[in-house]
Design a protein around this motif. Structure first.
Motif, PDB file in Angstrom:
ATOM      1  N   MET A 120       0.861  -1.167   0.000  1.00  0.00           N
ATOM      2  CA  MET A 120       0.000   0.000   0.000  1.00  0.00           C
ATOM      3  C   MET A 120       0.905   1.226   0.000  1.00  0.00           C
ATOM      4  SD  MET A 120      -3.037   1.049   2.679  1.00  0.00           S
ATOM      5  CE  MET A 120      -3.286  -0.617   3.122  1.00  0.00           C
ATOM      6  N   ASN A 121       0.672   2.135  -0.936  1.00  0.00           N
ATOM      7  CA  ASN A 121       1.527   3.307  -0.993  1.00  0.00           C
ATOM      8  C   ASN A 121       1.090   4.349   0.022  1.00  0.00           C
ATOM      9  OD1 ASN A 121      -0.486   5.030  -2.034  1.00  0.00           O
ATOM     10  ND2 ASN A 121       0.047   4.555  -4.140  1.00  0.00           N
ATOM     11  N   PHE A 122       1.858   5.399   0.122  1.00  0.00           N
ATOM     12  CA  PHE A 122       1.660   6.407   1.162  1.00  0.00           C
ATOM     13  C   PHE A 122       0.306   7.101   1.027  1.00  0.00           C
ATOM     14  CE2 PHE A 122       2.469  10.602   3.058  1.00  0.00           C
ATOM     15  CZ  PHE A 122       2.808  10.175   4.330  1.00  0.00           C
ATOM     16  N   LYS A 123      -0.081   7.457  -0.178  1.00  0.00           N
ATOM     17  CA  LYS A 123      -1.366   8.132  -0.380  1.00  0.00           C
ATOM     18  C   LYS A 123      -2.529   7.224   0.017  1.00  0.00           C
ATOM     19  CE  LYS A 123      -0.155  11.472  -3.913  1.00  0.00           C
ATOM     20  NZ  LYS A 123      -0.441  12.002  -5.223  1.00  0.00           N
ATOM     21  N   GLN A 124      -2.423   5.947  -0.290  1.00  0.00           N
ATOM     22  CA  GLN A 124      -3.474   5.011   0.083  1.00  0.00           C
ATOM     23  C   GLN A 124      -3.569   4.883   1.597  1.00  0.00           C
ATOM     24  OE1 GLN A 124      -2.141   1.614  -2.152  1.00  0.00           O
ATOM     25  NE2 GLN A 124      -3.583   1.974  -3.824  1.00  0.00           N
ATOM     26  N   GLN A 125      -2.416   4.899   2.270  1.00  0.00           N
ATOM     27  CA  GLN A 125      -2.425   4.828   3.731  1.00  0.00           C
ATOM     28  C   GLN A 125      -3.121   6.047   4.321  1.00  0.00           C
ATOM     29  OE1 GLN A 125       1.676   4.436   4.802  1.00  0.00           O
ATOM     30  NE2 GLN A 125       1.700   2.223   4.507  1.00  0.00           N
ATOM     31  N   ILE A 126      -2.823   7.225   3.769  1.00  0.00           N
ATOM     32  CA  ILE A 126      -3.449   8.460   4.260  1.00  0.00           C
ATOM     33  C   ILE A 126      -4.958   8.387   4.056  1.00  0.00           C
ATOM     34  CG2 ILE A 126      -3.663  10.947   3.893  1.00  0.00           C
ATOM     35  CD1 ILE A 126      -1.152  10.266   5.344  1.00  0.00           C
ATOM     36  N   ARG A 127      -5.389   7.961   2.878  1.00  0.00           N
ATOM     37  CA  ARG A 127      -6.821   7.860   2.599  1.00  0.00           C
ATOM     38  C   ARG A 127      -7.499   6.867   3.551  1.00  0.00           C
ATOM     39  NH1 ARG A 127      -7.961  11.003  -1.524  1.00  0.00           N
ATOM     40  NH2 ARG A 127      -6.687  11.077  -3.370  1.00  0.00           N
ATOM     41  N   ARG A 128      -6.813   5.757   3.792  1.00  0.00           N
ATOM     42  CA  ARG A 128      -7.373   4.753   4.707  1.00  0.00           C
ATOM     43  C   ARG A 128      -7.540   5.341   6.102  1.00  0.00           C
ATOM     44  NH1 ARG A 128      -4.364  -0.201   7.166  1.00  0.00           N
ATOM     45  NH2 ARG A 128      -6.074  -1.174   8.272  1.00  0.00           N
TER      46      ARG A 128
END
Length: 107
Positions: free
Chosen positions: A1-9
């Motif tokens: 999971m990339n950084f942007k996906q982690q933030i969105r999660r």
């Protein structure tokens, strides 16, 4: 999971927990844990942004130095061309002088 996906999660989890806490289903400790995770992610994002800005500054500095080197190379090539032209003129003048000297010796 990339950084942007982690933030969105994390954002989604925050909103979900906020909604649940309004209904009384989420505990304060769970919301606090989530807030800590969001804060940690934001710190990582800030650090990544700072590193990107520093890398951009280094790249710009290298670009300027590269431009200076290119300018110096162009000036050196121009000077070499001028020196070669002067050498050709000097050689031609020497040939003319030699021809005049040879003509004088024949008389």
């Amino acid at each position: 999971m990339n950084f942007k996906q982690q933030i969105r999660r994390l954002e989604n989890e925050t909103f979900s927990l906020a909604g649940l806490s309004l209904n009384g289903c989420a505990t304060t400790s769970r919301v606090d844990q989530l807030q800590e995770r969001v804060n940690a992610a934001m710190e990582k994002a800030d650090q990544a942004m700072a590193e990107a800005e520093a890398a951009k500054a280094r790249a710009e500095k290298c670009c300027k130095e590269s431009d200076k080197a290119l300018d110096a190379t162009n000036r050196a090539e121009a000077a070499a061309d001028r020196a070669e032209a002067e050498a050709d003129r000097a050689e031609l003048a020497a040939e003319k002088s030699e021809a005049i000297f040879d003509k004088m010796l024949r008389k």
